[in-house]
Design a protein around this motif. Structure first.
Motif, PDB file in Angstrom:
ATOM      1  N   LEU A 156     -13.792   6.749  10.032  1.00  0.00           N
ATOM      2  CA  LEU A 156     -13.151   7.763  10.938  1.00  0.00           C
ATOM      3  C   LEU A 156     -12.386   8.726   9.728  1.00  0.00           C
ATOM      4  CD1 LEU A 156     -11.249   5.895  13.868  1.00  0.00           C
ATOM      5  CD2 LEU A 156     -13.444   7.138  13.690  1.00  0.00           C
ATOM      6  N   LEU A 157     -12.336   8.443   8.539  1.00  0.00           N
ATOM      7  CA  LEU A 157     -11.786   9.214   7.678  1.00  0.00           C
ATOM      8  C   LEU A 157     -12.760   9.975   7.126  1.00  0.00           C
ATOM      9  CD1 LEU A 157      -9.491   6.774   6.013  1.00  0.00           C
ATOM     10  CD2 LEU A 157      -8.814   8.529   7.637  1.00  0.00           C
ATOM     11  N   LEU A 193      -6.148  17.635  -1.084  1.00  0.00           N
ATOM     12  CA  LEU A 193      -5.669  16.273  -1.118  1.00  0.00           C
ATOM     13  C   LEU A 193      -6.674  15.505  -0.038  1.00  0.00           C
ATOM     14  CD1 LEU A 193      -2.021  16.084  -2.384  1.00  0.00           C
ATOM     15  CD2 LEU A 193      -3.948  15.436  -3.714  1.00  0.00           C
ATOM     16  N   PRO A 230       1.848  12.859   4.649  1.00  0.00           N
ATOM     17  CA  PRO A 230       2.184  12.654   5.888  1.00  0.00           C
ATOM     18  C   PRO A 230       2.155  11.047   5.945  1.00  0.00           C
ATOM     19  CG  PRO A 230       0.142  13.311   5.439  1.00  0.00           C
ATOM     20  CD  PRO A 230       0.782  13.592   4.236  1.00  0.00           C
ATOM     21  N   TYR A 248       0.436   4.196  -2.523  1.00  0.00           N
ATOM     22  CA  TYR A 248       0.004   5.101  -1.966  1.00  0.00           C
ATOM     23  C   TYR A 248       1.104   6.548  -2.544  1.00  0.00           C
ATOM     24  CZ  TYR A 248      -0.850   9.018   1.604  1.00  0.00           C
ATOM     25  OH  TYR A 248      -0.936  10.242   2.282  1.00  0.00           O
ATOM     26  N   LEU A 268      -6.322   5.835   1.207  1.00  0.00           N
ATOM     27  CA  LEU A 268      -6.582   5.007   2.216  1.00  0.00           C
ATOM     28  C   LEU A 268      -7.971   4.557   2.306  1.00  0.00           C
ATOM     29  CD1 LEU A 268      -4.775   3.577   4.373  1.00  0.00           C
ATOM     30  CD2 LEU A 268      -5.137   5.536   5.990  1.00  0.00           C
ATOM     31  N   TRP A 307       0.818   9.249   9.502  1.00  0.00           N
ATOM     32  CA  TRP A 307      -0.605   9.215   9.388  1.00  0.00           C
ATOM     33  C   TRP A 307      -0.881   7.742   9.068  1.00  0.00           C
ATOM     34  CZ3 TRP A 307      -4.126  11.399  12.218  1.00  0.00           C
ATOM     35  CH2 TRP A 307      -4.033  12.658  12.684  1.00  0.00           C
ATOM     36  N   ILE A 346      -9.873  11.940  11.627  1.00  0.00           N
ATOM     37  CA  ILE A 346      -8.624  11.846  11.171  1.00  0.00           C
ATOM     38  C   ILE A 346      -8.600  12.243   9.615  1.00  0.00           C
ATOM     39  CG2 ILE A 346      -6.827  10.086  10.346  1.00  0.00           C
ATOM     40  CD1 ILE A 346      -7.838   8.327  12.533  1.00  0.00           C
ATOM     41  N   SER A 347      -7.747  13.450   9.313  1.00  0.00           N
ATOM     42  CA  SER A 347      -7.691  13.711   7.952  1.00  0.00           C
ATOM     43  C   SER A 347      -6.246  14.353   7.809  1.00  0.00           C
ATOM     44  CB  SER A 347      -8.867  15.081   7.698  1.00  0.00           C
ATOM     45  OG  SER A 347      -8.314  16.245   8.004  1.00  0.00           O
ATOM     46  N   PHE A 348      -5.936  13.797   6.727  1.00  0.00           N
ATOM     47  CA  PHE A 348      -4.317  14.279   6.102  1.00  0.00           C
ATOM     48  C   PHE A 348      -4.518  14.304   4.608  1.00  0.00           C
ATOM     49  CE2 PHE A 348      -4.515   9.678   7.119  1.00  0.00           C
ATOM     50  CZ  PHE A 348      -3.903   9.034   5.821  1.00  0.00           C
ATOM     51  N   ALA A 349      -3.633  14.739   3.966  1.00  0.00           N
ATOM     52  CA  ALA A 349      -3.259  14.635   2.655  1.00  0.00           C
ATOM     53  C   ALA A 349      -3.313  13.322   2.018  1.00  0.00           C
ATOM     54  CB  ALA A 349      -1.995  15.534   2.262  1.00  0.00           C
ATOM     55  N   GLY A 350      -3.927  12.866   1.009  1.00  0.00           N
ATOM     56  CA  GLY A 350      -3.953  11.581   0.593  1.00  0.00           C
ATOM     57  C   GLY A 350      -4.866  10.561   1.325  1.00  0.00           C
ATOM     58  N   ASP A 351      -5.779  11.052   2.332  1.00  0.00           N
ATOM     59  CA  ASP A 351      -6.463  10.148   2.891  1.00  0.00           C
ATOM     60  C   ASP A 351      -7.640   9.527   2.231  1.00  0.00           C
ATOM     61  OD1 ASP A 351      -7.979  12.403   2.730  1.00  0.00           O
ATOM     62  OD2 ASP A 351      -8.459  12.464   5.004  1.00  0.00           O
ATOM     63  N   MET A 352      -7.860  10.160   1.007  1.00  0.00           N
ATOM     64  CA  MET A 352      -8.702   9.409   0.167  1.00  0.00           C
ATOM     65  C   MET A 352      -8.421   8.148  -0.614  1.00  0.00           C
ATOM     66  SD  MET A 352      -6.866  11.960  -1.486  1.00  0.00           S
ATOM     67  CE  MET A 352      -6.252  12.144  -2.970  1.00  0.00           C
ATOM     68  N   PHE A 368      -9.018  -1.834  16.394  1.00  0.00           N
ATOM     69  CA  PHE A 368     -10.391  -2.383  16.152  1.00  0.00           C
ATOM     70  C   PHE A 368     -10.591  -3.772  15.978  1.00  0.00           C
ATOM     71  CE2 PHE A 368     -11.433   2.278  14.617  1.00  0.00           C
ATOM     72  CZ  PHE A 368     -12.199   2.483  15.676  1.00  0.00           C
ATOM     73  N   ILE A 421     -14.906   0.401  10.101  1.00  0.00           N
ATOM     74  CA  ILE A 421     -15.054   1.322  11.162  1.00  0.00           C
ATOM     75  C   ILE A 421     -14.028   2.228  10.976  1.00  0.00           C
ATOM     76  CG2 ILE A 421     -14.934   1.742  13.532  1.00  0.00           C
ATOM     77  CD1 ILE A 421     -16.115  -0.770  13.937  1.00  0.00           C
ATOM     78  N   THR A 422     -12.742   1.797  10.404  1.00  0.00           N
ATOM     79  CA  THR A 422     -11.537   2.692  10.377  1.00  0.00           C
ATOM     80  C   THR A 422     -11.820   3.936   9.109  1.00  0.00           C
ATOM     81  OG1 THR A 422     -10.136   0.858  11.112  1.00  0.00           O
ATOM     82  CG2 THR A 422      -8.922   2.967  10.187  1.00  0.00           C
ATOM     83  N   PHE A 441       0.893  -1.150  -0.113  1.00  0.00           N
ATOM     84  CA  PHE A 441       0.142   0.180  -0.062  1.00  0.00           C
ATOM     85  C   PHE A 441       0.694   1.392  -0.100  1.00  0.00           C
ATOM     86  CE2 PHE A 441      -2.115   3.568   2.430  1.00  0.00           C
ATOM     87  CZ  PHE A 441      -3.110   3.635   1.390  1.00  0.00           C
TER      88      PHE A 441
END
Lengths: 668, 302
Positions: free
Chosen positions: B78-79, B153, A528, A414, B97, A531, B89-95, A542, B74-75, A410
């Motif tokens: 959170l995004l 992002l 980042p 990413y 994930l 994260w 939880i939010s950061f650049a590129g979280d989409m 979880f 569930i994870t 990943f």
């Protein structure tokens, strides 16, 4: 003493590791052939070599060290330079790690007692192969590079034809030999042209080749063909599936995990000679990556042979790596350091990741083959209960390969997406559209990979055995499990702590590709990664929480066991299970244009049809429909020329003499 | 802090209600009273208290499948931002994930299904694998459009970015986007016209047939995970289709909840007035959704 002195210096450690690999298999050649201690010595020396070499490579990579040695030789091709920079050091990591794992694995998988004819030979060529690959990434002279390249190619040939009593092995070997030499031919062309541009055979003289001249275009195309042939870029992959399928599995692991990367190394190294590549180079590299990635995974889905499937998935992953290189080159042209760093970081990390999880999967496939005596998916099944550790480790490899969090695959994907999206965010013009479409294709590749590997796990490891051999399968020995465990651990570690891994590879990007821009610019633009660690641990937390609830429920009311529900059918047999072919059928039909499946399906007629059978077969579209017909025509037309090839050695030497004479007469 | 709390409470408590509303809507169309709105909660509690039956052919992955699937869902929850508030939880590129967490969930659901050795479940897994591949491009086209529109992002900015103005300036693009996303919302959550969540034994089934052998708490996890997925993807859709924001915290939460209820009613209506598609038609519709969103991207990127 000299040897011990070498060990103080990281570059010396790398050279010492290379030497240890080169001699690892030699003692085994002189022992009684069925004696096992030759294998023990080889494994010991390889592990020693790997530890020394890796220590040196990591130090160089981490410190961004750049060292060059000159070795005296009398050949008229400038001085013989050997150098290690962070880029070389990065490629040295798989070069040392994977063969050591394979040699160790071979003690259980290919013991000398069971294979007295081939085991010593394999150990010898495996060491030679590894040393040659190490030299390929360290060579700084074109001619030395080509020599190492040829030793690598030929050693691989002898490794993959270990079982040369089988017809398909010999055929795979021959196709490989022809393909690799066509590739080498392109490399000769490339290096000669580079020499004419730079005025020297040394890489150090090729720092600033002008990319706009027409000769440079030829150099670029020759590099793409020559190195692409080795890396297995579509449509130059024709040798790859059969070679990987027919080699012993621990050899397949090295070929896929390491040798293919030599092609990638070559592409990256040669592209670094051009400070200002034109935009279309980047687009071509990106497009070839997208094509290899998509077609690779589509072909993988159709395969019924476990190792052939893994081979096609290697093509897919090489495609993903090439996508990264394409992004980097586009970034270099358009003057966007973010693109350059993200693309290159994704590509280089994927080089490392792919070598880990694909070697793991090939070793797992070897254990399956060892235990169930077949590579055919349709005959496997139920292995998860018979070889639970192999199943678990292979599953980890598959999840990593599909690019799913929280494992290492990943992280590299990413980074590539981060590159695509940062271009979409700020860029303009046709390049953006191109990047956007590639991002979507990468997503499609990811989805298809999931389909492909769920099928492998579900059919081979899940469900019930589909043959007696699979039913009698047994767990692999510790010598085979230990290297797999190590590779799986590394997959998990990179997945959970991507920041550390990316920091480690950063010097490799800076040294080869970022001469002007500092590391700081790259650091700001970087996504980042911390994260990812946070979210991975949240995910695991979880999962642990849900698991504890689940187990508590089971303790309160113990579970009952029963058969799988057959919708009222009371006498199920393993034969009525879903098969690998049926699982892939819808996707195969969707992509029938590329796969060209062949079905043999008798027409059912009359009220009382006779018993009938159905077969489906997938071919190597390009090899079977284009290359072989082409070569048989060539053979017919040029059969007269075969008179020159008569097997008489003195006359061959005469040919060489005449050629030399003519060349001397012709040269000014 | 209160926003975070509301986010978590909504994520944990509201998903089954969506199923209840869909069921009630369908009952109303059929002229029945229908099960109470809270029926999905009762079902879940019942399942969590029941014992389990495991097929003797299965191994640990059959038990791990529902757990990993629910954990990944569930994870992902959170995004995703809800209402007018950024996600926890939010950061650049979280989409990326976000998208790949659903991939992880799918991998383990399908692996668990294949582990039973049942043809039905194999069939379901094969279909799920195929159709979800075709959904992937649509989702990424949508992400590209959103990324370009919002200049960000991160999902939180992408989705809570004021889209009302964009509806006026680039309405055509967003209409195409909404159409494509609605199709994959239905497909990914196995609603009619792609799949029928109410029939268990038809050979045309996808999701339900994959989980045929699960029972007890594990089945509860699966149902809850499916409801949560509908909720998350629904919220994603709502952000684009109904981008009404006032700026007042509590009011925005209210608008969000009402929008989600409206979405559930819409899905119920679609399910009541449409028949399920033939299986061979499904890929065509999914490809059509990809093309719609691809057009949307072209309009934005040009």
């Amino acid at each position: 003493m000299v040897f011990l002195g070498m060990l103080a210096d990281p570059a010396g450690q790398v050279l010492a590791g290379t030497l240890l690999f080169a001699v690892a298999g030699v003692p085994g050649l002189f022992t009684r052939r069925s004696a096992s201690w030759g294998g023990h010595v080889a494994a010991l020396l390889s592990v020693l070599g790997a530890v020394t070499g890796l220590a040196g490579a990591v130090t160089i990579l981490h410190g961004g060290i750049n060292e060059t040695f000159v070795i005296a030789w009398t050949l008229p091709f400038d001085s013989c330079e050997i150098g290690i920079d962070p880029l070389s050091a990065l490629f040295l990591l798989p070069v040392f790690l994977i063969p050591a794992c394979s040699t160790f694995y071979a003690k259980g998988y290919w013991p000398a007692a069971a294979n007295p004819d081939s085991a010593p030979k394999l150990a010898f060529f495996l060491g030679l192969f590894t040393a040659a690959m190490a030299l390929v990434v360290m060579a700084r002279n074109s001619v030395l590079f080509l020599m190492a390249w040829e030793v690598m190619a030929l050693a691989a040939y002898f490794l993959l034809t270990a079982e040369n009593h089988k017809k398909e092995v010999r055929r795979a070997g021959m196709v490989y030999l022809v393909a690799t030499h066509i590739g080498t031919l392109a490399l000769f062309v490339m290096f000669i042209l580079l020499r004419s541009q730079a005025g020297s055979y040394l890489f150090s003289a090729m720092r600033a080749v002008d990319a706009s001249s027409p000769l440079s275009t030829v150099i670029f195309i020759a590099a793409l063909i020559g190195f692409g042939m080795k890396a297995g870029l579509m449509p130059l992959h024709i040798w790859l599936p059969a070679a990987h399928a027919n080699a012993p599995s621990h050899i397949s692991a090295i070929m896929s995990g390491v040798m293919l990367k030599m092609g990638i190394y070559g592409i990256i190294r040669v592209l670094s000679f051009f400070p200002h590549p034109p935009l279309w180079w980047g687009m071509v590299v990106l497009a070839s990556g997208v094509i290899a990635g998509l077609l690779g995974v589509i072909f993988a889905i159709g395969q019924q042979d476990l190792k052939r499937l893994l081979a096609y998935s290697s093509i897919e992953n090489i495609g993903i790596i090439t996508i990264g290189i394409g992004i980097a080159v586009i970034g270099k042209t358009t003057g966007s350091p973010a693109l350059l760093v993200l693309g290159m970081a994704g590509a280089l990390l994927h080089v490392l990741n792919h070598s880990l999880f694909k070697s793991l999967l090939f070793l797992g496939a070897g254990s399956v083959l060892h235990a169930a005596n077949t590579r055919k998916l349709e005959l496997l099944g139920g292995l998860a209960s018979r070889m639970p550790l192999t199943a678990m480790l292979s599953l980890l490899g598959m999840v990593a390969l599909c690019g799913l969090p929280p494992l290492n695959g990943f992280v590299s994907e990413y980074l590539l997406y981060a590159g695509f999206f940062s271009s979409i965010l700020t860029g303009s013009g046709s390049a953006v559209l191109y990047m956007a479409l590639s991002a979507v294709v990468l997503a499609l590749i990811g989805g298809l990979a999931i389909a492909c590997f769920v099928r492998v796990y579900g059919i081979a490891f899940g469900s019930l055995p589909r043959s007696a051999e699979a039913a009698n399968a047994h767990e692999a020995g510790w010598e085979m499990l230990a290297p797999m465990g190590l590779l799986a651990l590394l997959c998990i570690a990179i997945g959970l702590f991507p920041k550390i891994a990316v920091d480690l590879i950063m010097p490799a990007i800076s040294s080869g590709y970022l001469p002007q821009q500092g590391k700081d610019a790259a650091a700001i633009l970087f996504p980042p990664l911390g994260w990812l660690t946070v979210v991975s641990f949240i995910l695991l937390a979880f999962a642990a929480l849900l698991l504890s609830f689940f187990l508590r429920g089971l303790r309160r009311s113990p579970a009952a066991a029963s058969d799988t529900w057959g919708c009222g059918y009371l006498n199920p047999t393993p034969r009525i299970q879903y098969t690998a072919s049926s699982f892939a059928e819808i996707l195969v039909k969707l992509f029938g244009g590329a796969l060209r499946p062949r079905y043999r399906q008798p027409a059912v007629t009359g009220f009382f049809p006779k018993p009938a059978g159905f077969t489906s077969r997938y071919r190597e579209t390009l090899l079977d429909l284009v290359i072989f017909p082409f070569f048989s025509i060539v053979q017919e037309r040029f059969s007269q020329l075969r008179k020159l090839q008569h097997g008489k050695l003195p006359l061959y030497i005469l040919y060489i003499f005449i050629t030399l004479l003519l060349l001397l007469l012709w040269s000014p | 802090m209160t926003d975070l709390l509301i986010h978590l409470v909504l994520i944990i408590c509201m998903p089954p209600l969506m199923l209840g509303i869909i069921g009630k809507t369908k009952a109303a169309f059929a002229g029945r009273v229908g099960a109470p709105y809270l029926q999905p909660y009762f079902d879940l509690f019942k399942l969590l208290r029941k014992g389990s039956v495991f097929s003797s052919t299965t191994t640990w992955i059959f038990r791990a499948g529902p757990i990993i699937t629910l954990a990944a869902t569930i994870t992902a929850a959170l995004l995703i931002p809800l209402g007018n508030h950024p996600s926890p939880i939010s950061f650049a590129g979280d989409m990326i994930l976000f998208a790949y967490l659903f991939g992880l969930a799918r991998f383990f659901t399908m692996a668990a299904a294949l582990d039973t050795g049942s043809s039905f479940e194999g069939m379901g897994a094969a279909r799920e694998a195929t159709f979800s591949c075709l959904v992937e491009p649509t989702l990424f086209f949508a992400l590209i459009v959103l990324c370009r529109i919002s200049g960000s992002l991160s999902l939180s900015t992408m989705l809570t970015h004021s889209l009302v103005n964009i509806w006026f300036s680039a309405g055509a693009s967003l209409v195409l986007l909404v159409a494509g996303l609605f199709i994959i919302l239905l497909a990914e959550n196995c609603r009619i016209p792609f799949d029928d969540p109410n029939t268990h034994l038809e050979l045309t089934m996808i999701h339900e047939v994959m989980v045929l052998d699960h029972s007890g708490p594990a089945f509860g996890y699966i149902l809850y995970g499916a409801a949560m997925k509908l909720f998350i993807l629904g919220a994603f859709f709502i952000h684009i289709a109904l981008p009404f924001k006032t700026g007042d915290h509590l009011l925005d939460w209210g608008i969000f909840i009402i929008s989600m209820v409206a979405l559930a009613i819409t899905i119920g209506i679609v399910e009541s007035i449409m028949a399920r598609l033939r299986l061979v038609r499904i890929p065509q519709l999914l490809v059509a959704a990809s093309i719609l969103t691809a057009f949307s991207m072209l309009l934005i990127l040009r």
